[in-house]
Enzyme design. Structure first.
Site, PDB file in Angstrom:
ATOM      1  N   GLU A 253      26.800   9.721 -43.163  1.00  0.00           N
ATOM      2  CA  GLU A 253      27.126   9.521 -44.575  1.00  0.00           C
ATOM      3  C   GLU A 253      27.662   8.115 -44.668  1.00  0.00           C
ATOM      4  OE1 GLU A 253      28.727   8.544 -47.621  1.00  0.00           O
ATOM      5  OE2 GLU A 253      30.437   9.810 -47.060  1.00  0.00           O
ATOM      6  N   CYS A 287      32.334   5.475 -51.351  1.00  0.00           N
ATOM      7  CA  CYS A 287      30.902   5.235 -51.141  1.00  0.00           C
ATOM      8  C   CYS A 287      30.086   5.475 -52.404  1.00  0.00           C
ATOM      9  CB  CYS A 287      30.375   6.135 -50.015  1.00  0.00           C
ATOM     10  SG  CYS A 287      31.120   5.794 -48.415  1.00  0.00           S
TER      11      CYS A 287
END
Length: 479
Positions: A253, A287
């Site tokens: 991720e 993110c």
């Protein structure tokens, strides 16, 4: 709100014991440098001990019944809830996250473990008829999900509790030992969670937290006794770890530079409110922070005025104050980099609408217009409280611009036009598209992960459990 908590001394958690190795480092508040904790660093022998314990413990954890795993996960959730305020202050101190935002992270971790406790009871299989050809009468296949084996989780600084929870909770649900290597800036929450999990009844040898150097953590990536590496962090590091991981399964991720499209039929007030939150919460250090905003020309002035109004009401400062909306970025290197990127955009002809200044590590929320697509505030992950605004005439132009990125984690679009929504679904290559919402939106049980440079594999409890398990077929001849 102020705090004068005593300094904590912590160390690696291995086989239920907190170790004092003598090799220590300091955890300090990114806001004012306050000493938060002294942490003993795990060395090579400690990492080996954690791996050996996890490999041995797998024979125990894989045999735990679903009800037991579920009960332990619920107990962890309850224990986090009981320490909600203390954990929020810990996050605010070590990560510089505003305390009200830190409380929301704790609430998410409570939810993450609660959902995992339910998913532990829902790890099911299927029956596959095999009698499709003559001579295969009374043949039947049973497909089961079985745990892979020990998991190593490497976690970043920005969600020091809940991103650790997203490695730990599905591992426990699946009956798998877990070793966590937390970010050096924010190990306190991870170590605290480890103690909570062991106290809740998870086998002590099946849980380790090893704050360590990158070099000493190498066996977590390379050792074949680790069956899955789950990494959250930068693309440069993540893809290199995958290269080194050998035959083990890997989930990544990684970063993003999320785009949002605000179409002409959008509710401007709602879009501006959500984008101000999505771009500036935790100083943009997520993110999936909103970053590149494309607005249809017909509403551009109205939208930009509303976004500016909302942005200028935000308060930046001490993360321990209840009215603080933005705290510091994580360190001086990050703060200096942000300044360089803003100046690059300015030199390329961009206009700073608001912000663009800092006090120490605290950057004012910043809106930039007319930034070329190839400057770093647009084409890279900014990880800062910065939004760039671009007008567009045709929605296909906006979709193409949104997709013109190496990253593909999440994106957002504000519109009620199903044709535009479908065009965005088809035209933007991301792991998740948020409709009438910002890409920063995440509920912890939804599938979460990216494509392109943003990684592969999915988190979100049930989906992470699938990553941590494999299918085993048992074929029966009932004749």
């Amino acid at each position: 709100m102020t705090t004068t908590r005593s300094v904590t001394e912590l160390g690696p958690l291995i086989e239920g014991r907190t170790l004092q190795t003598g090799a220590t480092f300091q955890v300090r508040s990114p806001y004012d440098g306050q000493l938060v904790a002294v942490v003993h660093r795990a060395g090579p022998a400690d990492v080996e001990r954690a791996i050996a314990a996890a490999a041995h413990a797998f024979t125990i954890t894989r045999a735990l019944p679903a009800w037991k795993r579920s009960t332990i996960l619920e107990a962890i959730s309850d224990a986090i809830a009981a320490r909600r305020d203390d954990l929020a202050v810990t996050i605010a101190l070590e990560a510089g996250k505003p305390v009200k935002t830190a409380r929301a992270e704790v609430d998410r971790a409570i939810f993450t473990f609660k959902v995992a406790s339910e998913e532990a009871r829902r790890i099911t299989g299927e029956i596959v008829p095999l009698d499709w050809l003559p001579g295969l009468e009374r043949r039947e296949g049973h497909v089961r999900r079985v745990p892979l084996g020990p998991v190593a989780g490497i976690t970043p600084f920005n969600f020091p509790l809940n991103l650790v929870a997203h490695k730990v909770a599905p591992a426990i649900a699946a009956g798998i030992p877990i070793i966590i290597r937390p970010a050096s800036q924010t190990p306190v929450s991870a170590i605290t969670l480890g103690r909570i999990a062991v106290d809740a009844g998870w086998p002590a040898e099946a849980y380790a937290v090893v704050p360590s150097s990158t070099r000493d953590a190498a066996p977590l990536v390379e050792d074949e006794r680790i069956k899955l590496l789950s990494f959250t962090g930068s693309p440069a590091v993540g893809w290199e770890l995958k290269r080194r991981a050998g035959r083990k399964r890997v989930t990544l991720e990684l970063g993003g530079n999320a785009a949002v499209i605000v179409h002409g039929d959008a509710d401007v007030a709602v879009a501006a409110e959500r984008i101000a939150w999505g771009g500036f919460t935790y100083a943009g250090q997520s993110c999936i922070s909103a970053q590149r905003i494309y607005v249809q020309q017909s509403i551009y002035q109205q939208f930009s005025s509303e976004l500016l109004r909302r942005t200028e009401t935000l308060r930046a400062g001490n993360p321990l104050n209840e009215d603080t909306d933005l705290g510091p970025v994580i360190d001086d290197g990050a703060a200096d980099r942000i300044g360089e990127w803003i100046e690059e955009a300015r030199a390329a002809g961009a206009r700073i609408v608001t912000g663009g200044t800092r006090e120490g590590r605290v950057w004012k929320p910043t809106i930039i217009e007319k930034a070329p697509s190839n400057v770093r505030v647009n084409c890279q992950e900014v990880f800062a409280p910065i939004l760039t605004l671009q007008p567009y005439a045709d929605v296909q132009q906006a979709i193409a611009a949104a997709n013109e990125s190496e990253y593909g984690l999440q994106a957002g679009i504000f519109t009620h036009d199903e044709r535009v929504i479908n065009a965005a679904i088809d035209g933007i290559d991301v792991g998740g598209l948020m409709v009438n919402e910002v890409p920063t939106f995440r509920v912890d049980h939804m599938p979460y992960g990216g494509v392109k440079l943003s990684g592969f594999g999915r988190e979100g409890l049930r989906y992470a459990i699938e990553e941590m398990t494999e299918l085993k077929l048992v074929a029966y001849n009932r004749s």
